[in-house]
Every structure is written in C-alpha cells, then in structure tokens.
Design an enzyme around this catalytic site. Structure first.
Site, PDB file in Angstrom:
ATOM      1  N   LEU A  88      -0.481   0.033  -5.319  1.00 61.32           N
ATOM      2  CA  LEU A  88      -0.559  -1.267  -4.655  1.00 61.32           C
ATOM      3  C   LEU A  88      -0.547  -1.096  -3.132  1.00 61.32           C
ATOM      4  O   LEU A  88      -0.170  -0.038  -2.625  1.00 61.32           O
ATOM      5  CB  LEU A  88       0.646  -2.123  -5.108  1.00 61.32           C
ATOM      6  N   PRO A  89      -0.931  -2.151  -2.390  1.00 61.36           N
ATOM      7  CA  PRO A  89      -1.183  -1.969  -0.958  1.00 61.36           C
ATOM      8  C   PRO A  89       0.022  -1.743  -0.043  1.00 61.36           C
ATOM      9  O   PRO A  89      -0.103  -0.994   0.921  1.00 61.36           O
ATOM     10  CB  PRO A  89      -1.884  -3.271  -0.545  1.00 61.36           C
ATOM     11  N   THR A 119       1.541   4.156  -1.549  1.00 64.64           N
ATOM     12  CA  THR A 119       2.197   4.791  -0.404  1.00 64.64           C
ATOM     13  C   THR A 119       3.071   3.742   0.268  1.00 64.64           C
ATOM     14  O   THR A 119       2.561   2.728   0.748  1.00 64.64           O
ATOM     15  CB  THR A 119       1.146   5.299   0.613  1.00 64.64           C
ATOM     16  N   LYS A 194       4.629  12.737   1.043  1.00 59.14           N
ATOM     17  CA  LYS A 194       3.314  12.125   1.327  1.00 59.14           C
ATOM     18  C   LYS A 194       3.201  11.745   2.814  1.00 59.14           C
ATOM     19  O   LYS A 194       2.204  12.034   3.469  1.00 59.14           O
ATOM     20  CB  LYS A 194       3.158  10.890   0.430  1.00 59.14           C
ATOM     21  N   LYS A 269      -1.587   2.839   8.738  1.00 62.45           N
ATOM     22  CA  LYS A 269      -0.505   2.404   7.837  1.00 62.45           C
ATOM     23  C   LYS A 269       0.469   3.561   7.568  1.00 62.45           C
ATOM     24  O   LYS A 269       1.689   3.419   7.698  1.00 62.45           O
ATOM     25  CB  LYS A 269      -1.107   1.922   6.500  1.00 62.45           C
TER      26      LYS A 269
HETATM   27  P1  NAD Z   1      -7.029  -1.486  -2.408  1.00 65.73           P
HETATM   28  O1  NAD Z   1      -6.716  -2.557  -1.441  1.00 65.73           O
HETATM   29  O2  NAD Z   1      -8.454  -1.096  -2.639  1.00 65.73           O
HETATM   30  O3  NAD Z   1      -6.398  -1.845  -3.849  1.00 65.73           O
HETATM   31  C1  NAD Z   1      -5.165  -2.460  -4.037  1.00 65.73           C
HETATM   32  C2  NAD Z   1      -5.323  -3.427  -5.216  1.00 65.73           C
HETATM   33  O4  NAD Z   1      -4.056  -3.984  -5.521  1.00 65.73           O
HETATM   34  C3  NAD Z   1      -6.270  -4.589  -4.912  1.00 65.73           C
HETATM   35  O5  NAD Z   1      -7.295  -4.657  -5.909  1.00 65.73           O
HETATM   36  C4  NAD Z   1      -5.362  -5.817  -4.980  1.00 65.73           C
HETATM   37  O6  NAD Z   1      -6.010  -7.001  -5.445  1.00 65.73           O
HETATM   38  C5  NAD Z   1      -4.288  -5.330  -5.940  1.00 65.73           C
HETATM   39  N1  NAD Z   1      -3.038  -6.085  -5.900  1.00 65.73           N
HETATM   40  C6  NAD Z   1      -2.470  -6.755  -4.863  1.00 65.73           C
HETATM   41  N2  NAD Z   1      -1.318  -7.327  -5.273  1.00 65.73           N
HETATM   42  C7  NAD Z   1      -1.149  -7.015  -6.587  1.00 65.73           C
HETATM   43  C8  NAD Z   1      -0.162  -7.310  -7.570  1.00 65.73           C
HETATM   44  N3  NAD Z   1       0.918  -8.041  -7.272  1.00 65.73           N
HETATM   45  N4  NAD Z   1      -0.319  -6.811  -8.814  1.00 65.73           N
HETATM   46  C9  NAD Z   1      -1.404  -6.069  -9.144  1.00 65.73           C
HETATM   47  N5  NAD Z   1      -2.387  -5.761  -8.255  1.00 65.73           N
HETATM   48  C10 NAD Z   1      -2.250  -6.224  -7.002  1.00 65.73           C
HETATM   49  O7  NAD Z   1      -6.167  -0.224  -1.931  1.00 65.73           O
HETATM   50  P2  NAD Z   1      -6.347   1.316  -2.355  1.00 65.73           P
HETATM   51  O8  NAD Z   1      -7.235   2.015  -1.375  1.00 65.73           O
HETATM   52  O9  NAD Z   1      -6.637   1.398  -3.817  1.00 65.73           O
HETATM   53  O10 NAD Z   1      -4.876   1.854  -2.033  1.00 65.73           O
HETATM   54  C11 NAD Z   1      -3.776   1.523  -2.862  1.00 65.73           C
HETATM   55  C12 NAD Z   1      -2.570   2.352  -2.431  1.00 65.73           C
HETATM   56  O11 NAD Z   1      -2.899   3.729  -2.495  1.00 65.73           O
HETATM   57  C13 NAD Z   1      -2.095   2.089  -1.000  1.00 65.73           C
HETATM   58  O12 NAD Z   1      -0.693   2.131  -0.986  1.00 65.73           O
HETATM   59  C14 NAD Z   1      -2.706   3.231  -0.222  1.00 65.73           C
HETATM   60  O13 NAD Z   1      -1.971   3.518   0.964  1.00 65.73           O
HETATM   61  C15 NAD Z   1      -2.632   4.354  -1.230  1.00 65.73           C
HETATM   62  N6  NAD Z   1      -3.631   5.418  -1.055  1.00 65.73           N
HETATM   63  C16 NAD Z   1      -4.934   5.134  -0.819  1.00 65.73           C
HETATM   64  C17 NAD Z   1      -5.850   6.161  -0.636  1.00 65.73           C
HETATM   65  C18 NAD Z   1      -7.317   5.877  -0.377  1.00 65.73           C
HETATM   66  O14 NAD Z   1      -8.049   6.810   0.009  1.00 65.73           O
HETATM   67  N7  NAD Z   1      -7.803   4.666  -0.588  1.00 65.73           N
HETATM   68  C19 NAD Z   1      -5.424   7.495  -0.707  1.00 65.73           C
HETATM   69  C20 NAD Z   1      -4.081   7.774  -0.990  1.00 65.73           C
HETATM   70  C21 NAD Z   1      -3.189   6.726  -1.141  1.00 65.73           C
END
Ligand code: NAD
Length: 321
Positions: A88-89, A119, A194, A269
């Site tokens: 989640l975000p 994260t 991380k 972030k």
């Molecule tokens: P994203 O914004 O694409 O996806 C997050 C999803 O969570 C969205 O689809 C959103 O609608 C959903 N969401 C929001 N509130 C919710 C809830 N209450 N219940 C269920 N779903 C909900 O983000 P992402 O890129 O997939 O990143 C997600 C996490 O992973 C973050 O914490 C980010 O820091 C971490 N991360 C991302 C990457 C990357 O390259 N994108 C790499 C490593 C870690």
C-alpha cells in the site's frame, strides 16, 4: 525420566515444525497497484487462491484478468483466509487498513499470517504487531526491492522483520513473488533495511550523476569515463547497472528517456522516511539530507514521474549557466 523428557522435547519440536510448515493456500491481497498487481498474479501462478481488494475499480478489473477474485472491502477480502499480503502507498493507509474498525487485524481469522510489503516508517509495523498478537494473528513487515520489473518477474528481494517462525511460515508466499528473502530481525527491521538501502542508493545515484557530469564537462568521452569508473574504485550499482547518462547502459532507465524505472517521487518518499528514522535516533545523515533536498527539487520542477537518475539532467542543465 531422562528418556521421557527427551521424547517430550521431540514431540514439542515436531508439533512446532508442523505448525510453521502449515500450507497457507487462501490469500487476501490488498493494494493491486503497480507492484501489487504483479505480486498477486504471481501468487495465483504458484497455486494460491487469491482474493484481492483495492478501492480502484480499474485495479480490481485488471487483477481479475490474472485470476484474482475481487472483494468489495478489506473485511470481505480477509474473510476465512489463511494469510494476507498487502502493498500500500503510505503510513496512514497501512495503519488504517490494519488497525481500522473493520480492518485486517479485527477481521482476519485467528491464526492467519499478515504480511505487509509496503514501504513505511519502521514504527508502523511496531505499532501493528502487538495488536495483531493480541488478536491471535501473526504479523511481519516484508518490504521489497526490485521495482515493478522485479514484481513482474518474481525476482523481488524481500527484507522481513518479525518473529523467525512467522518469517519461515511466510516463505512459500514470498518465494512465489521474489527470488531473495532476508530475515532482518524483529518487527520493523525489514523497513530499517529497506530505507537504509534506498538512502544509500539515492546518495550513490546523486554522486554518480554529479561526478559524471563534471568529467564529461571537462571533455572526457562519456563511454571512456564510464569504463574507467567501472574498472576503478568508484564502481557501484549506479555506474554498472543504472548509469544516469543516456545511451551508455542500454537497459538503464536513462537510455529510455528516464521512463519505467524507480520514480523520483518514490525516491523522495523513501528518503523522507529514512530521514525521519535517522532524526529519531540522532544518526547524522549529511549526505542523505542533501540527496533528499536534491530529489525534492527534481520533483517540484515536475519530474516526479521520471526515474530518479533524471537528476543527471538537472545537474547538466545547471552547469550550462
Ligand atoms: P501504487 O500507487 O501503484 O499502488 C497502490 C495501490 O494501493 C493503488 O492501486 C491503490 O488504489 C491501493 N490502495 C489504496 N488504499 C488502499 C486500501 N485501503 N486497501 C487496498 N488498496 C488500497 O503504488 P506501488 O508503486 O504499487 O507501491 C506500493 C508500495 O510499494 C509503496 O509503499 C511503495 O513505496 C512500495 N514500493 C514500490 C516500488 C515501485 O517500484 N513501484 C518498489 C518498491 C517498493
């Protein structure tokens, strides 16, 4: 008497092993965004039955194409499952999802294992774990490295915090989604690992961009300079794999207009989370603080969606003055 106690120890060991190797088949997946959609799909590919929840109807529809059954709420998603995986975000979204009135901890079945791969600040898992234990569920933090490509190809690195027993129980699921799995310590330790990794990645990325810009501006051929760095003491992941100068490493985001990598806004972030962690323990982060500011400037100039190595373009622009 001695023989009996040996037997009872063997029995205890066996029953403990039987519990920790319990096959968790039914999994709820929360957050089907850029990372989650691939991770949930990989669980399905490895035979897990996955029920997903995401407030975005588009995300649910996309996940359905990979065999994830949609749920209308967190409570509906976690009903009757063996385990929950979430990505989640932000801190707030994770805390609300887990500790809210109809959240994961309140609604997951007793004995379920909860795995959060978002994260977040290390204090977030530390806040969730004791409430989870009180409610009869297990919890680990298991953030990931490897980006969307790693999520798609199931090559993510997982760094986990929590009990060893829960980490071992999580392994069949983590192995379906990633290639490397580390148990870093107690609750929050995965997040510490991380954030430490990403602050160092941000600093080396910035340092590589800065020094390559200087060398090129002094008239060195960019390829010659990169060859020297990669065969000298300044070699790093940034010079070998992620060179910020376009056209030198074909697979680096810089060679595809800085698209499709690790977004600058995600770097900001993670650096802000790492900075908060460092301030809390008064660990000096002079370089981390500068890196945070620099990537923030890139974001405020409208480059938040670009890969973080875009910082090279910003420095090059500045050096034209
Ligand atoms: P994203 O914004 O694409 O996806 C997050 C999803 O969570 C969205 O689809 C959103 O609608 C959903 N969401 C929001 N509130 C919710 C809830 N209450 N219940 C269920 N779903 C909900 O983000 P992402 O890129 O997939 O990143 C997600 C996490 O992973 C973050 O914490 C980010 O820091 C971490 N991360 C991302 C990457 C990357 O390259 N994108 C790499 C490593 C870690």
């Amino acid at each position: 008497m001695a023989a009996r106690s040996v037997l009872s120890i063997q029995y205890l060991t066996f029953s403990k092993r039987a519990y920790s190797s319990k096959v968790d088949k039914n999994v709820a997946f929360l957050g089907l965004g850029n990372m989650g959609k691939y991770m949930a799909a990989n669980l399905v590919k490895q035979g897990f039955v996955v029920r997903g929840y995401d407030p975005s109807a588009a995300a649910l529809a996309e996940a359905a194409k990979t065999g994830v059954t949609g749920a209308s709420s967190i409570a509906a998603a976690v009903d009757g499952v063996d385990a929950v995986v979430s990505i989640l975000p932000s801190n707030k979204v994770v805390l609300d999802a887990y500790l809210g009135k109809d959240g994961v901890v309140a609604r997951a079945p007793k004995g379920a294992l909860l795995i959060d791969s978002s994260t977040v600040d290390p204090n977030v898992p530390k806040e969730i774990e004791p409430v989870a234990i009180k409610n009869g569920v297990g919890f680990i933090d298991a953030p990931v490295s490897g980006g969307t490509m790693g999520a798609q190809n199931a090559t993510l690195a997982f760094m986990a915090g929590g009990s060893k027993e829960n980490f071992e129980r999580s392994l069949p699921m983590l192995k379906a989604m990633g290639a490397k799995h580390f148990h870093c310590g107690q609750s929050g330790a995965g997040q510490v690992a991380k954030l430490t990794n990403n602050m160092l990645m941000g600093i080396t990325g910035m340092a590589t961009a800065e020094c390559m810009n200087m060398g090129i501006k002094m008239g060195l051929d960019p390829q010659v300079l990169l060859d020297v760095l990669n065969n000298s003491s300044a070699r790093s992941w940034s010079t070998e794999v992620y060179c910020p100068v376009p056209g030198l490493v074909p697979t680096a985001p810089s060679s595809r207009n800085y698209d499709g990598g690790f977004k600058n806004e995600l770097m900001v972030k993670d650096l802000e989370l790492a900075s908060g962690m460092a301030l809390g323990i008064r660990s000096p982060i002079p370089l981390g603080a500068v890196a945070t500011q620099l990537y923030r400037i890139a974001q405020s100039r409208g480059y938040g969606q670009k890969d973080f190595s875009f910082i090279f373009q910003l420095l090059q622009e500045e050096s034209k003055q």
